[in-house]
Design a protein around this motif. Structure first.
Motif, PDB file in Angstrom:
ATOM      1  N   ARG B 285      26.944  26.699 -24.010  1.00  0.00           N
ATOM      2  CA  ARG B 285      27.650  27.520 -23.026  1.00  0.00           C
ATOM      3  C   ARG B 285      28.520  26.657 -22.135  1.00  0.00           C
ATOM      4  N   LEU B 286      28.052  25.419 -21.933  1.00  0.00           N
ATOM      5  CA  LEU B 286      28.800  24.526 -21.053  1.00  0.00           C
ATOM      6  C   LEU B 286      29.964  23.873 -21.775  1.00  0.00           C
ATOM      7  N   PHE B 288      32.848  24.477 -23.161  1.00  0.00           N
ATOM      8  CA  PHE B 288      34.261  24.545 -22.822  1.00  0.00           C
ATOM      9  C   PHE B 288      34.546  23.919 -21.471  1.00  0.00           C
ATOM     10  N   VAL B 289      33.590  24.020 -20.563  1.00  0.00           N
ATOM     11  CA  VAL B 289      33.737  23.355 -19.272  1.00  0.00           C
ATOM     12  C   VAL B 289      33.814  21.853 -19.480  1.00  0.00           C
ATOM     13  N   ALA B 292      37.147  20.912 -21.038  1.00  0.00           N
ATOM     14  CA  ALA B 292      38.256  20.923 -20.089  1.00  0.00           C
ATOM     15  C   ALA B 292      38.183  19.705 -19.171  1.00  0.00           C
ATOM     16  N   LEU B 293      36.960  19.408 -18.755  1.00  0.00           N
ATOM     17  CA  LEU B 293      36.750  18.250 -17.880  1.00  0.00           C
ATOM     18  C   LEU B 293      37.149  16.970 -18.611  1.00  0.00           C
TER      19      LEU B 293
ATOM     20  N   ALA C 100      43.930  22.726 -18.292  1.00  0.00           N
ATOM     21  CA  ALA C 100      42.508  22.409 -18.464  1.00  0.00           C
ATOM     22  C   ALA C 100      41.713  22.816 -17.230  1.00  0.00           C
ATOM     23  N   MET C 104      38.588  25.334 -16.950  1.00  0.00           N
ATOM     24  CA  MET C 104      37.323  24.877 -16.393  1.00  0.00           C
ATOM     25  C   MET C 104      36.828  25.809 -15.296  1.00  0.00           C
ATOM     26  N   ASP C 107      35.575  29.177 -16.907  1.00  0.00           N
ATOM     27  CA  ASP C 107      34.303  29.084 -17.617  1.00  0.00           C
ATOM     28  C   ASP C 107      33.151  28.725 -16.689  1.00  0.00           C
ATOM     29  N   ILE C 111      29.642  30.858 -16.264  1.00  0.00           N
ATOM     30  CA  ILE C 111      28.322  30.282 -16.466  1.00  0.00           C
ATOM     31  C   ILE C 111      27.501  30.309 -15.179  1.00  0.00           C
TER      32      ILE C 111
END
Lengths: 390, 327, 291
Positions: B285-286, B288-289, B292-293, C100, C104, C107, C111
């Motif tokens: 779940r994380l 894509f975060v 992006a990071l 990006a 971020m 998302d 979450i």
């Protein structure tokens, strides 16, 4: 040197992780139910209710000893409310060899992922309502609610008999769900001589409806039918009040316009809206279950919760009638089959599955008052003869 | 540290390298029992192709395009609508061809404007293509999309099964990448690079900026068209929502994270976005975060992209510098 | 009906204009094309829900806190962490970085909080008001009023104060400004702060209408982008005109021409502007080219 060791170790670790992640296996004496639904994206509220429905039913069943002595294990996969992701999720899901798959709800997803399950021979219970799904000869898919073309029969009867609708405006969401419902409704209404004066598509997730509502308001329609998802309906209803559209015409809808989620977003603006719903939390057969949901989650359930809950119990009922976990027999048996509450109390209402996997049962006309459903009428099944065993 | 020898790209080594790459692309069809992983492998090939197209536009010609998803859509719909009427083997190049022509047209403003304007024009093009696919129901099937897109056959060879279709995708991808490789190492490719590094100088040296930029744009778009044409039979159905703007953004991230202007870049970017989430399932779940990071960190600390990591890995294992695939 | 659409379109356009102004301010001072601009609206909206509805802090205090936090996070932190290292590397890396960043933020919100839409109460009553045959709500007037207030405030600041003039100098020519002894990087930081604060305010205007959702910024950010380009990227009044135009075009075309191609009309206007008057309707040609 350290660098060299590192550079060899990293790929090694990755490979091991890859192998391990596929190595997980289930306990042999359990049976698996896959939940594949809209956990994130536009369908999130829908998917949440759906997942909770399956989980609550599974918990109850497991506490009561399981099905034929076997405990149910579940796993959930997210479709992100996108059709291609739902295809990937299904492919991923069938590798764990579930007995049935519960989902998906978004019609645009179901239409494309149902063939994967058909090939794999895993029965699928969908929350979708687009007519097209059961019109393709797929013997593997079963609905948990009315197909839009069947429920629209009831809607049309109600609109023409009770409200004497002559001119109708319709705002729908332009995807398989909205377009499917819109096409079914328009076909039935034109057959009855009702004039479609305004036909307005909207985008999924649309924010602003000023232009669309102005268009509807400028017509001489006596009724505005709204067929969008919960989120858009929740934004549209306040705008309808602000622009005074409701002063000019009756606002009606079907299911999504009247769910808990729409009401939560629209607040007071939802009051006075009328429509047809398949399942309502205030309907006598469902009241106790709805209260259980509220006690557990501190918010109201929507129809998808009931759909998933009931479908899970339908699987249990069938497996027990057959006496074995046999996917082929389940498919064969469920077609043209009626299940009665007196035999299986947890299916809540008598339910009939026809030869295509469509269902028939009672449904309700409701009006929203003070943010609550008020049932104005209980509508009998389309063909009461199917329930003659009662 | 002592100086490192650079690996030379000799024809023999290049051929071996290409065979290895072909192997990597085709391998999943024979080795993976999981249909899901195979599907991901097919997607990776298709993404690589699209990203490689964007890499031409972005990395070699210095233009920005946010319309790769739209060109994929054009290719996909061409194949979906015409492969039953004509043949897949006609429809696929035709889809690429249409994308090429539209790329030329869309490339014209790119001669005049830069940066945000070009981003805006291509972004607008993507949205308009989406709206047309959505609303011209008689032709495109509208929001219902197109169903039962058949997989191709070539005489006795049937590409219907997931495995065989994956091989087809891998072959097409490799073939096009090989063409690109060859082109970029020709005179032509050097002109591309010249544009990116210094427009003025390139022009003074007699490179026709206008034609090269246009061609880069059109060829890059055609890649996306062909990738889309491969995607349609893979999924078996298509609808307009697949080819949305977010998808175009993803390709941009893929190229930049992978390493723009480097031949291996798009491949690395595509792998990072499709395969890695499966490896790190715990953080699903994380993911894509994190992605992006990572993209932001890479931009700040590794301006040349994740390909830098590849270079480092190559060097520490073999003791030689990673080969320069394009001049 | 026309009056009704006009007021609605203006109200929408006013919010677009607010978001667009911060957007063009960033471009002018630092050549940052902020593709995360929409998320700069989303994040404060979630902050407001968190503070005012979950923690039940009084509304005014919650508002102040939200503006401060988003100023720190999206203004200061973004400037220091993302903009400074990338600013000298050209336009493209920053574009990709903001894309990006947008991914971020969206998302992370899914979450850490919810993928669902959240209800947000309106500051002013939504009761319908009548003017002739037009029906609209006080919310519309309130939006137009607040947006006008903020925009004219910003205009006065830029034209009348010393800091404002320095900001303007940096946005016209960073190098020359440096020679004149203006601390350009300080001014860029100021632009980031102003942008974050204005975006914060606009989120409070738009949240009651659009609901608070992780992806609410996607459409808003795009519209602001259109508005900035149509009006003129290098002018405050350009963003104002652009925002109002986008709002009006959208509303009127959906009502009178086609709801199917609602999204296309603005884009066609945009493309025509880019091709024939790239500096925008009110913009001035940029003489100073950045790499």
């Amino acid at each position: 040197m350290i660098r060299r060791i590192l550079s060899i170790c990293i790929p090694l670790v990755l490979t091991v992780a890859l192998v391990l992640s596929f190595g997980a296996t289930a306990k042999a004496d359990n049976v698996k139910f896959a939940i594949v639904c809209e956990i994130s994206g536009g369908g999130a509220p829908v998917g949440k209710n759906w997942e909770r429905g399956v989980l609550m039913a599974v918990d109850e069943i497991n506490q009561a000893g399981g099905i034929l002595g076997k405990k149910i294990e579940t796993f959930t996969l997210d479709t992100k409310s996108e059709a291609p992701v739902s295809v990937a999720a299904m492919k991923k899901g069938i590798e764990q060899k579930p007995f049935v798959v519960m989902g998906t709800i978004y019609s645009s997803s179901t239409i494309v992922n149902m063939s994967i399950l058909e090939k794999a021979g895993i029965p699928q219970f969908t929350g979708s309502e687009a007519p097209k799904i059961t019109q393709q000869g797929n013997q593997n898919i079963f609905r948990s609610s009315y197909s839009a073309d069947l429920s629209m029969k009831k809607v049309v009867k109600w609109l023409t008999d009770v409200h004497q609708v002559k001119k109708l405006a319709i705002i729908y969401v332009n995807n398989a769900f909205g377009k499917g419902g819109r096409d079914a409704l328009v076909e039935l209404l034109t057959a009855k001589g009702v004039e479609l004066v305004s036909d307005i598509p909207t985008e999924p997730g649309q924010m602003d409806f000023t232009g669309e509502l102005a268009r509807a308001k400028s017509t001489d329609a006596d009724t505005l039918f709204i067929y969008c998802h919960e989120e858009e309906s929740g934004r549209m209803l306040p705008a309808i009040r602000e622009m005074g559209v409701d002063k000019k015409m009756r606002i009606v809808g079907h299911t999504t316009l009247l769910t808990a989620d729409t009401i939560r977003l629209a607040g007071k603006a939802a009051d006075g809206v009328q429509g047809h719903v398949g399942l309502s939390p205030v309907a006598p057969p469902l009241k106790a279950l709805a209260d259980k949901y509220i006690a557990k989650y501190n918010e109201g359930p929507d129809h998808n919760f009931f759909k998933a809950y009931i479908s899970t119990y339908v699987v249990k009922a069938l497996v027990e009638e057959i006496g074995a976990f046999d996917q082929q027999k389940l498919r064969d048996k469920l077609h043209n089959h009626t299940l009665y509450v007196r035999d299986h109390p947890n299916i809540m209402m008598d339910i009939y599955y026809d030869e295509k996997g469509d269902i028939d049962r009672e449904s309700f006309l409701v009006e929203i008052q003070d943010g609550q459903h008020v049932i104005t009428k209980t509508i009998p099944p389309l063909e009461p003869a199917r329930f003659k065993g009662n | 540290m002592n100086t490192v020898k650079a690996s030379k790209v000799t024809p023999l080594r290049a051929s071996i390298g290409w065979l290895c790459l072909l192997g990597i692309f085709v391998l999943p069809a024979f080795s993976v029992s999981s249909q899901y992983i195979l599907y991901l492998a097919s997607l990776t090939c298709i993404y690589t192709l699209t990203a490689a197209g964007l890499n031409l536009i972005l990395g070699y010609a210095g233009q920005i395009s946010l319309a790769q998803a739209a060109f994929m859509g054009i290719g996909a719909y061409t194949v979906a609508l015409l492969s039953t009427k004509l043949s897949f083997w006609v429809a696929l190049p035709l889809g690429g061809g249409i994308a090429f022509v539209l790329g030329l047209v869309l490339g014209f403003p790119s001669l005049k404007v830069k940066h945000h304007y070009l981003a805006m024009i291509t972004l607008g093009f993507n949205i308009i293509v989406y709206l047309i696919l959505m609303n011209e129901q008689e032709i495109t099937g509208g929001s219902y999309g197109v169903f039962n897109i058949p997989r191709p056959k070539a005489g006795p060879i049937d590409f219907t099964s997931n495995e065989s279709y994956h091989i087809l995708i891998a072959l097409v991808t490799c073939f096009i990448m090989l063409l690109t490789y060859w082109t970029l190492n020709s005179q032509w490719g050097r002109a591309f690079k010249g544009i990116r590094e210094n427009e003025l100088r390139a022009e003074m040296l007699g490179v026709s900026l206008r034609n090269y930029k246009l061609l880069a744009f059109a060829i890059g778009s055609a890649f996306a068209g062909i990738a889309g044409g491969l995607l349609a039979p893979l999924l078996g159905y298509i609808d307009p929502t697949i080819f949305n703007l977010g998808f175009s953004f993803q390709f941009l991230l893929m190229v930049i994270v992978g390493g723009s202007g480097r031949f291996e870049g798009p491949f690395i970017g595509a792998i990072i976005i499709t395969i890695f989430p499966e490896i790190f399932r715990v953080a699903e779940r994380l993911y894509f975060v994190i992605f992006a990071l990572a993209a932001m960190l890479i931009l700040i600390f590794m301006p040349k992209g994740a390909v830098t990591l590849w270079d480092w890995l190559f060097q520490t294992i073999t003791g030689r510098e990673a080969p320069k695939l394009t001049k | 009906m026309i009056l009704q659409l006009f007021i609605k379109g203006l109200s929408l356009g006013a919010v677009y204009a607010l978001i667009a102004i911060g957007f063009s301010l960033l471009w002018q001072t630092s050549r940052t094309i902020n593709f995360a601009q929409g998320e700069f609206v989303t994040l404060p909206a979630f902050l407001m829900v968190l503070l005012a509805l979950v923690f039940k802090i009084p509304f005014a205090l919650a508002l102040i806190l939200t503006i401060i936090i988003s100023g720190l996070l999206l203004g200061y932190l973004m400037n220091r962490v993302l903009d400074r290292p990338l600013i000298e590397k050209g336009v493209l890396p920053l574009v990709v970085a903001t894309i990006a960043l947008g991914f971020m933020i969206r998302d992370s919100l899914i979450i850490s909080w919810t993928p669902e839409a959240l209800y947000f109460p309106s500051l002013v009553p939504k009761k319908p008001l009548h003017l002739g045959d037009a029906t609209f709500s006080a919310v519309d007037l309130w939006n137009i009023f607040v947006a006008t207030l903020i925009i004219s405030g910003l205009h006065l600041f830029v034209k009348r104060t010393k800091t404002g003039k320095a900001l303007q100098a940096v946005s016209q020519n960073r190098d020359v400004a440096n020679i004149l002894g203006i601390n350009a990087s300080k001014m860029i930081l100021l632009a980031f702060l102003i942008n974050a604060v204005i975006a914060g305010f606009s989120s409070i205007l738009i949240a009651p209408i659009y609901m608070v959702k992780y992806d609410m910024g996607v459409e808003l950010g795009l519209k602001a982008f259109y508005a900035a380009i149509i009006g003129g990227f290098n002018q405050t009044r350009g963003a104002l005109l652009g925002g109002l135009l986008v709002g009006l075009i959208e509303t009127f075309t959906a009502a009178y021409i086609s709801t199917h191609y609602k999204g296309a009309f603005v884009l066609i206007v945009l493309m025509v502007v880019i091709v024939f008057k790239p500096e925008g309707l009110l913009g001035e040609k940029e003489l100073y080219e950045y790499r």
